[in-house]
Design a protein around this motif. Structure first.
Motif, mmCIF file in Angstrom:
data_model
loop_
_atom_site.group_PDB
_atom_site.id
_atom_site.type_symbol
_atom_site.label_atom_id
_atom_site.label_comp_id
_atom_site.label_asym_id
_atom_site.label_seq_id
_atom_site.Cartn_x
_atom_site.Cartn_y
_atom_site.Cartn_z
ATOM 1 N N CYS A 122 0.613 -0.912 0.005
ATOM 2 C CA CYS A 122 0.157 -0.189 -0.152
ATOM 3 C C CYS A 122 0.760 1.502 0.295
ATOM 4 O O CYS A 122 1.955 1.392 0.372
ATOM 5 N N THR A 123 0.323 1.967 -0.239
ATOM 6 C CA THR A 123 0.278 3.798 0.154
ATOM 7 C C THR A 123 0.019 4.469 1.032
ATOM 8 O O THR A 123 -0.765 5.105 0.641
ATOM 9 N N LEU A 124 1.565 5.624 2.045
ATOM 10 C CA LEU A 124 0.243 5.790 2.274
ATOM 11 C C LEU A 124 0.068 7.720 2.043
ATOM 12 O O LEU A 124 1.231 8.181 1.771
ATOM 13 N N ASN A 126 -1.743 11.311 1.544
ATOM 14 C CA ASN A 126 -2.426 12.672 2.294
ATOM 15 C C ASN A 126 -4.001 12.426 2.935
ATOM 16 O O ASN A 126 -5.085 12.877 3.727
ATOM 17 N N ASP A 127 -3.963 11.255 1.592
ATOM 18 C CA ASP A 127 -6.160 10.940 1.659
ATOM 19 C C ASP A 127 -5.972 9.516 2.369
ATOM 20 O O ASP A 127 -7.396 9.343 2.814
ATOM 21 N N GLY A 128 -5.333 8.633 3.209
ATOM 22 C CA GLY A 128 -5.027 7.915 3.829
ATOM 23 C C GLY A 128 -4.252 6.620 3.147
ATOM 24 O O GLY A 128 -3.520 7.079 1.770
ATOM 25 N N LEU A 129 -4.574 5.435 2.745
ATOM 26 C CA LEU A 129 -3.796 4.132 3.107
ATOM 27 C C LEU A 129 -4.827 4.436 1.730
ATOM 28 O O LEU A 129 -5.071 3.371 1.564
ATOM 29 N N ILE A 130 -3.828 3.794 0.134
ATOM 30 C CA ILE A 130 -4.059 2.901 -0.802
ATOM 31 C C ILE A 130 -3.457 2.088 -1.433
ATOM 32 O O ILE A 130 -2.287 1.914 -1.024
ATOM 33 N N ASN A 131 -4.179 0.958 -1.537
ATOM 34 C CA ASN A 131 -3.920 -0.389 -1.505
ATOM 35 C C ASN A 131 -3.223 -0.081 -3.525
ATOM 36 O O ASN A 131 -4.156 -0.065 -4.542
ATOM 37 N N ASN A 132 -2.021 -0.967 -3.446
ATOM 38 C CA ASN A 132 -1.372 -0.241 -4.821
ATOM 39 C C ASN A 132 -1.831 -1.122 -6.387
ATOM 40 O O ASN A 132 -1.712 -0.815 -6.483
ATOM 41 N N LYS A 133 -2.725 -2.054 -5.765
ATOM 42 C CA LYS A 133 -2.787 -3.530 -6.269
ATOM 43 C C LYS A 133 -4.295 -2.716 -7.028
ATOM 44 O O LYS A 133 -4.851 -3.232 -7.596
ATOM 45 N N ALA A 160 -2.989 0.285 13.390
ATOM 46 C CA ALA A 160 -3.398 1.333 12.955
ATOM 47 C C ALA A 160 -3.140 2.749 12.939
ATOM 48 O O ALA A 160 -3.769 3.883 11.930
ATOM 49 N N GLU A 161 -2.377 3.481 13.830
ATOM 50 C CA GLU A 161 -2.384 4.828 13.666
ATOM 51 C C GLU A 161 -1.160 5.110 12.663
ATOM 52 O O GLU A 161 -1.207 6.085 12.249
ATOM 53 N N GLU A 162 0.219 4.764 12.263
ATOM 54 C CA GLU A 162 1.050 4.929 11.441
ATOM 55 C C GLU A 162 0.068 4.685 10.410
ATOM 56 O O GLU A 162 0.352 5.931 9.553
ATOM 57 N N TYR A 163 -1.163 4.056 9.970
ATOM 58 C CA TYR A 163 -1.561 3.566 8.096
ATOM 59 C C TYR A 163 -2.508 4.713 8.608
ATOM 60 O O TYR A 163 -3.749 4.428 7.273
ATOM 61 N N LYS A 164 -3.293 5.456 9.655
ATOM 62 C CA LYS A 164 -4.484 5.834 9.711
ATOM 63 C C LYS A 164 -5.836 5.279 9.307
ATOM 64 O O LYS A 164 -6.445 5.621 8.210
#
Length: 389
Positions: A122-124, A126-133, A160-164
């Motif tokens: 995933c990529t963290l 500004n809008d949160g965690l995004i699944n790369n796939k 959870a806190e690290e990845y919003k």
């Protein structure tokens, strides 16, 4: 032994009949009545929190929790594959998709793989965690405290806190379990994440016949949950509704049962622990089978007991043992079918599922009712010993 020994059945030897009779006599049997508010108040007092919302089921509570955590259509939600399917289905109710995680040796979610997935897959932003796939947003994860065995919440919350990520604790099997060490010492399962959900189904440690309870860190979200659970009425007299709500409120009849059951909860846990220790002492003497431990840094409610079977050493497979126990009038059940293998979810992403595949073929749950007599537990152990090859 001539009588059938069930897996897990209700224990209704308290004031259940007295309280339910009062409900019938007053005729407040539906979603109004004093026992609903009393049950909510008593659960909150037990859990040392401000308030809870009584629902028709644990599933209803999970649906509300996911909605209020911000899950939107097209999102993804991280869930375990080793759980009951009700922990996952509400994700689909909201038009989102589950991403499945493996279990560890406690049967709870593998936090090493969770962290690896968030960091590498995933990529963290500004809008949160995004699944790369998939390119989809992941806003929430569901952690299930399997069989009342509390997950490592310190590490989970750090991830959870690290990845919003918002955390929904599926504590449907874990009422009464709490941490005894660390920064969450004294905190109950379900009260550490953003939301917690409990179930009072007929096989749970206390029952309302069917029902659940939702709790949350944010008082405003609990108020919103109650509003949504009662059809989102903005004006009850003139039936004005500004949002789409749900018919999720617990009935007064159910709540009356719940009040009586909660009065007995600590006694039930004591019985569960005593029977677990009896099983463990006897089963440790039998080669090829063992009872899984509960985490040492918690006071677990010991809801279900997990028998781990080594077929090569014991001489019987899981299913062979299940059938032999049933022949001896001992009800057992295998662990749930893995959710990522169920037809509705076969196309969903599943991250490195390994240990779940191992445990699925080797776990049986054995009788654990709070009405289980010591001689019945000993009989189960005697049969297990006789069946060893």
């Amino acid at each position: 032994m001539s009588r059938f020994i069930p897996l897990s059945v209700p224990n209704l030897k308290g004031k259940e009949l007295e309280y339910v009779t009062k409900v019938v006599e007053t005729e407040w049997v539906s979603t109004g009545g004093g026992y609903i508010n009393e049950f909510e108040k008593n659960i909150a007092g037990y859990l040392k929190i401000e308030k809870g919302v009584a629902c028709q089921s644990g599933t209803a509570g999970l649906h509300l929790a996911l909605k209020l955590s911000g899950v939107k259509y097209g999102d993804e939600v991280i869930v375990p594959t080793l759980t009951f399917i009700a922990a996952v289905n509400p994700v689909r109710y909201l038009g989102a998709e589950p991403v499945f995680m493996d279990c560890d040796d406690t049967l709870n979610m593998d936090l090493d793989k969770l962290e690896e997935f968030c960091r590498k897959e995933c990529t963290l932003t500004n809008d949160g965690l995004i699944n790369n796939k998939t390119g989809k947003a992941i806003r929430t994860l569901v952690i299930v405290h399997i069989f009342g065995n509390m997950a490592n919440m310190e590490r989970l919350i750090d991830i959870a806190e690290e990845y919003k990520l918002k955390v929904v604790e599926d504590s449907t099997e874990a009422l009464g379990t709490y941490s005894t060490e660390g920064r969450y010492k004294g905190k109950f399962a379900g009260t550490i994440g953003d939301f917690g959900v409990y179930s009072f189904n007929g096989n749970k440690i206390i029952t309302t016949g069917g029902g659940g309870m939702l709790v949350a860190k944010d008082k405003n979200l609990i108020d919103k949950a109650k509003y949504l659970s009662t059809q989102a009425k903005d004006d009850e007299l003139y039936y004005i509704h500004d949002e789409v709500g749900f018919n999720y409120r617990m009935t007064n009849l159910q709540a009356a049962l719940g009040v009586a059951q909660l009065e007995q909860l600590e006694g039930f846990i004591k019985i569960k622990m005593e029977n677990y220790n009896l099983y463990k002492e006897e089963i440790d003497k039998i080669e090829g089978i063992s009872i899984l431990d509960f985490n040492k840094n918690t006071r677990a409610n010991h809801w279900f007991y997990s028998l781990l079977i080594d077929e090569e050493k014991y001489g019987l497979s899981r299913d062979e043992l299940l059938n032999k126990l049933n022949e001896n009038k001992i009800q057992t059940r295998p662990i749930w079918g893995l959710i990522h293998e169920q037809k509705p979810y076969r196309n969903n992403q599943a991250h490195k599922i390994e240990k779940a595949n191992y445990y699925i073929d080797r776990i049986l749950n054995i009788p654990c009712s709070t009405s289980l007599a010591k001689e019945e537990a000993k009989y189960v152990c005697d049969i297990l010993r006789e069946l060893e090859r």
